[in-house]
Design an enzyme around this catalytic site. Structure first.
Site, PDB file in Angstrom:
ATOM      1  N   CYS A  30      39.814  38.233  43.301  1.00  0.00           N
ATOM      2  CA  CYS A  30      40.513  39.175  42.421  1.00  0.00           C
ATOM      3  C   CYS A  30      40.050  38.985  40.978  1.00  0.00           C
ATOM      4  O   CYS A  30      38.912  39.275  40.660  1.00  0.00           O
ATOM      5  CB  CYS A  30      42.016  39.010  42.597  1.00  0.00           C
ATOM      6  SG  CYS A  30      42.967  40.446  42.071  1.00  0.00           S
ATOM      7  N   GLU A  51      43.719  33.653  50.152  1.00  0.00           N
ATOM      8  CA  GLU A  51      44.624  32.500  49.977  1.00  0.00           C
ATOM      9  C   GLU A  51      46.087  32.896  50.124  1.00  0.00           C
ATOM     10  O   GLU A  51      46.953  32.039  50.214  1.00  0.00           O
ATOM     11  CB  GLU A  51      44.348  31.820  48.622  1.00  0.00           C
ATOM     12  CG  GLU A  51      45.008  32.449  47.405  1.00  0.00           C
ATOM     13  CD  GLU A  51      44.370  33.756  46.943  1.00  0.00           C
ATOM     14  OE1 GLU A  51      43.501  34.306  47.644  1.00  0.00           O
ATOM     15  OE2 GLU A  51      44.785  34.250  45.865  1.00  0.00           O
ATOM     16  N   HIS A  58      43.000  38.956  48.669  1.00  0.00           N
ATOM     17  CA  HIS A  58      43.431  37.561  48.508  1.00  0.00           C
ATOM     18  C   HIS A  58      43.514  36.811  49.839  1.00  0.00           C
ATOM     19  O   HIS A  58      44.581  36.795  50.464  1.00  0.00           O
ATOM     20  CB  HIS A  58      44.826  37.528  47.870  1.00  0.00           C
ATOM     21  CG  HIS A  58      44.842  37.893  46.428  1.00  0.00           C
ATOM     22  ND1 HIS A  58      44.709  36.977  45.421  1.00  0.00           N
ATOM     23  CD2 HIS A  58      44.985  39.096  45.821  1.00  0.00           C
ATOM     24  CE1 HIS A  58      44.767  37.589  44.252  1.00  0.00           C
ATOM     25  NE2 HIS A  58      44.933  38.873  44.462  1.00  0.00           N
TER      26      HIS A  58
END
Lengths: 220, 86
Positions: A87, A197, A195
């Site tokens: 990002c 994560e 994302h």
């Protein structure tokens, strides 16, 4: 596996990245403040996290890309250490020149925040090998400036060389050729708007992100 | 001395903010607005610099190193001499 997460003023996914890495690799990453000029020796992975470094002032990622830590990041990337920019981290990597192109305001002008189905466009990369040929993952997206642009020659080269790693199934931001994530020429630097994560536990709504970190771990 | 740096998106780079501005203006009845492009203006106050050419060269370097992203933007620099304070 030894890893580091770079922390810029305004990063807000640095801890998400650290928790994901620790859960998957069993080792706590070093958190490196942007004013440092050296990274720890022997790293296998460096993450430029998501967030709003410097409040997105001037251009997203522009000021972070001129931080004191960036020359060390470039050195490690040139040595072949795996680097993931998520990002805002993707925007930072483009601004440093480690990845080609730029990320503009979303074509629809809206901030988009939703689980996003992605095609794994290169299943053999250093970041996707652990998916073992699986073709689709769902990662959350949350961004206002994710509209990937590059000139036509660069786009052709990215596609021709297998450097488009993830593609949107349902393009949320106007990105050229539905590009969600790309790698550098050497294949060790990945930038992506979604994302991974934030998708490492079923309580997140899915754990498709695990395979990405697992891939880096297995290659380390 | 002052430098006024105008930064625009290159022709051909999609400018959704400019499009939204144009749509809003047409919504207000300004039907003559065919399009709008949005850029930014950065005004730099320069100290200790008296030569216009060397000031311009320094500001060019600032544009290349930080102020503009050549992948998507172009820039224009105006150097303005400021009258000394009385």
């Amino acid at each position: 596996m030894k890893s580091a997460v770079i922390v810029f003023p305004g990063s807000n996914c640095d801890r998400d990245a650290a928790v994901a890495i620790e859960g998957i690799t069993g080792q706590t990453p070093a958190m490196i403040w942007h004013k440092e000029t050296e990274l720890p020796d022997g790293l296998d992975l460096i993450v430029a996290p998501g967030g709003f470094s410097y409040g997105d002032y001037l251009r997203c990622g522009a000021i972070a890309a001129r931080s004191a830590i960036v020359p060390a990041l470039k050195r490690e990337a040139d040595r072949g250490v795996a680097v993931i920019g998520v990002c805002n981290g993707f925007q930072v990597l483009c601004e440093t020149g480690l990845l080609p192109g730029a990320l503009l305001r979303n074509a629809g002008l809206n901030f988009v925040c939703r689980p996003e189905p992605l095609e794994i466009a290169n299943a053999n990369s250093r970041f996707t090998a652990a998916y073992q040929g699986r073709r689709e993952v769902v990662f959350p997206i949350a961004h206002h400036d994710g509209n990937y642009v590059a000139d036509e020659d660069t786009l052709d080269r990215l596609e021709g060389d297998g450097r488009v790693i993830f593609r949107y199934r349902d393009n949320p931001n106007g990105s050229a050729r539905d590009i969600a994530g790309i790698s550098n020429e050497m294949g060790n630097v990945l930038g992506l708007m979604p994302h991974p994560e934030r998708a490492v536990d079923l309580l997140h709504g899915g754990d498709d992100g695990v395979g990405l970190f697992q891939s880096v771990l297995e290659a380390a | 001395m002052k430098a006024i740096v105008r930064i625009d998106l290159k022709q051909g780079v999609l400018d959704p903010q400019g499009q939204a501005v144009a749509n809003a203006l047409r919504g207000l009845g300004f039907d003559e607005v065919a399009s709008a492009r949005q850029g930014k203006l950065i005004e730099l106050e320069l100290t200790g610099e008296t030569n216009v050419d060397s000031a311009r060269a320094r500001v060019e370097e600032m544009c290349r190193k930080l102020l503009a992203n050549p992948v998507i933007e172009r820039y224009h620099i105006d150097i303005v001499a400021v009258a000394p304070a009385e």
